[in-house]
Design a protein around this motif. Structure first.
Motif, short mmCIF file in Angstrom:
data_model
loop_
_atom_site.label_atom_id
_atom_site.label_comp_id
_atom_site.label_asym_id
_atom_site.label_seq_id
_atom_site.Cartn_x
_atom_site.Cartn_y
_atom_site.Cartn_z
N LYS A 145 -10.71 -6.96 17.57
CA LYS A 145 -9.49 -5.66 17.06
C LYS A 145 -10.72 -4.80 18.11
CE LYS A 145 -8.45 -5.29 13.17
NZ LYS A 145 -9.92 -6.30 12.83
N SER A 146 -11.53 -3.65 18.05
CA SER A 146 -11.70 -2.73 18.15
C SER A 146 -12.76 -2.63 19.75
CB SER A 146 -13.04 -1.94 17.68
OG SER A 146 -12.63 -1.45 16.09
N ASP A 173 -7.11 3.59 16.81
CA ASP A 173 -7.72 2.29 16.22
C ASP A 173 -7.71 2.98 14.36
OD1 ASP A 173 -9.33 0.88 15.44
OD2 ASP A 173 -11.40 0.84 16.40
N GLU A 174 -7.11 2.09 14.07
CA GLU A 174 -6.27 2.64 12.75
C GLU A 174 -6.45 4.25 12.47
OE1 GLU A 174 -8.22 0.25 10.02
OE2 GLU A 174 -9.54 -0.76 11.21
N MET A 177 -3.80 -6.83 14.89
CA MET A 177 -3.87 -7.36 13.79
C MET A 177 -4.87 -8.34 13.56
SD MET A 177 -0.86 -6.95 11.14
CE MET A 177 -1.65 -5.69 9.60
N THR A 211 -4.27 -1.84 13.40
CA THR A 211 -3.65 -1.27 12.07
C THR A 211 -3.83 -2.71 11.00
OG1 THR A 211 -3.13 -1.18 10.62
CG2 THR A 211 -1.66 -2.15 12.20
N HIS A 212 -4.57 -2.27 9.82
CA HIS A 212 -4.66 -3.35 9.09
C HIS A 212 -3.30 -3.76 8.14
CE1 HIS A 212 -9.31 -2.78 8.99
NE2 HIS A 212 -9.36 -4.69 9.07
N ASP A 213 -3.02 -2.16 7.86
CA ASP A 213 -1.01 -2.17 7.11
C ASP A 213 -0.05 -3.38 7.80
OD1 ASP A 213 0.44 -1.51 5.79
OD2 ASP A 213 0.07 0.81 5.37
N GLN A 265 -9.95 6.37 13.20
CA GLN A 265 -9.41 7.22 11.52
C GLN A 265 -9.94 8.09 11.88
OE1 GLN A 265 -10.57 3.50 9.96
NE2 GLN A 265 -10.51 4.94 7.37
N SER A 309 -11.23 -8.53 9.93
CA SER A 309 -12.47 -8.28 10.45
C SER A 309 -13.47 -8.68 10.75
CB SER A 309 -13.37 -7.51 8.72
OG SER A 309 -14.09 -6.80 8.86
N GLY A 331 -5.55 4.97 9.29
CA GLY A 331 -6.42 4.63 8.35
C GLY A 331 -6.43 5.37 6.78
#
Ligand SMILES: Nc1ncnc2c1ncn2[C@@H]1O[C@H](COP(=O)(O)OP(=O)(O)OP(=O)(O)O)[C@@H](O)[C@H]1O
Ligand SMILES: [Mg+2]
Length: 244
Positions: free
Chosen positions: A48-49, A168-169, A41, A200-202, A94, A44, A172
């Motif tokens: 991460k990616s 990757d997400e 996490m 993930t962002h979640d 994603q 932006s 998402g």
């Protein structure tokens, strides 16, 4: 044999030169044990990616070393890296990236064909069974829901029995209930011995993992073990509040 599925040693990745240079990864060192679920996490642009792509052999670090088991990826020729990606690494994005004109079964069989193997039908159907889509084998992506398409993408990533599955997400683009089904599936795979690393962002998605790594400015700033979603959310809020 090394027990870590993945090892990174002082990995850096920069883009551009001089005044326009961006350091996407700034000396990342970490071990990911086999059969564990790691979530990554961070805000932006935190890297991460880039971290995922350097670890999966999709991108080359500017410095440092990346190991997949006992194999050092950094330094492999392009040909060997491509071969390694096709046989030992799975990736879900994603966007599901399925080929629209092929059936679910044909999409899942594709990595085996790319690896130069003649796919056995039973083997492909078995993986579709694992993601609960055996009865949809003949359907094209356009005839499937988003969650079903992502499960086909998951089956496609798993058909080569990769050492590590990267996402990757992966949830998402899915609504929360459908995302939860995909996460439960990932969790079950990890409990069966699969190694998974997921951006993930979640916070809820991260709570399915064994460990969460928090990235900021290309560095691992913090981590949590067996995280609860509330804990992850609180840590994210704190990181956003404290300038690094
Ligand atoms: N091909 C590229 N050329 C130049 N800079 C890049 C490139 N790819 C990434 N970057 C930069 O590297 C940094 C990290 O990018 P990265 O895509 O890894 O972030 P991220 O954490 O995945 O962000 P997001 O949550 O928005 O997906 C960013 O500052 C980005 O602008
Ligand atoms: Mg990203």
């Amino acid at each position: 044999m090394n027990h870590a599925a993945v090892r990174l040693r002082s990995v850096t990745r920069s883009y551009g030169r001089n005044t326009g240079a961006v350091t996407a990864l700034d000396g990342v060192t970490l071990d990911v044990p086999r059969g564990t679920f790691t979530a990554v996490m961070g805000p932006s642009g935190s890297g991460k990616s880039t971290l995922l792509q350097c670890t999966a052999g999709l991108d080359r670090p500017t410095g440092g070393q990346v190991f997949l088991g006992d194999t050092e990826l950094t330094g492999l020729s392009e040909r060997k890296l491509t071969l390694l990606r096709r046989t030992r690494i799975g990736f879900v994005f994603q966007a599901f990236n399925l080929l629209p004109s092929l059936s679910a079964e044909q999409n899942v069989a594709l990595p085996l064909r790319l690896a130069g193997r003649r796919p056995k039908r039973a083997e492909v159907l078995d993986v579709l069974e694992r993601v609960g889509l055996r009865d949809r084998a003949g359907h094209r992506p356009g005839e499937l829901s988003g969650g079903q398409q992502q499960r086909v993408a998951l089956a496609r990533a798993l058909v080569t029995r990769p050492d590590v599955l990267f996402g990757d997400e992966p949830t998402g683009a899915l609504d929360s209930e459908t995302g939860r089904q995909v996460l439960k599936l990932l969790r079950a795979m990890v409990d069966g011995g699969q190694t998974v690393i997921m951006v993930t962002h979640d916070p809820v998605a991260a709570s399915f993992a064994d460990r969460v790594l928090f990235l900021a400015d290309g560095r691992v700033r913090d981590e949590l073990s067996s995280p609860a979603a509330g804990q992850v959310a609180a840590r994210m809020t704190r990181m956003a509040a404290v300038p690094c």
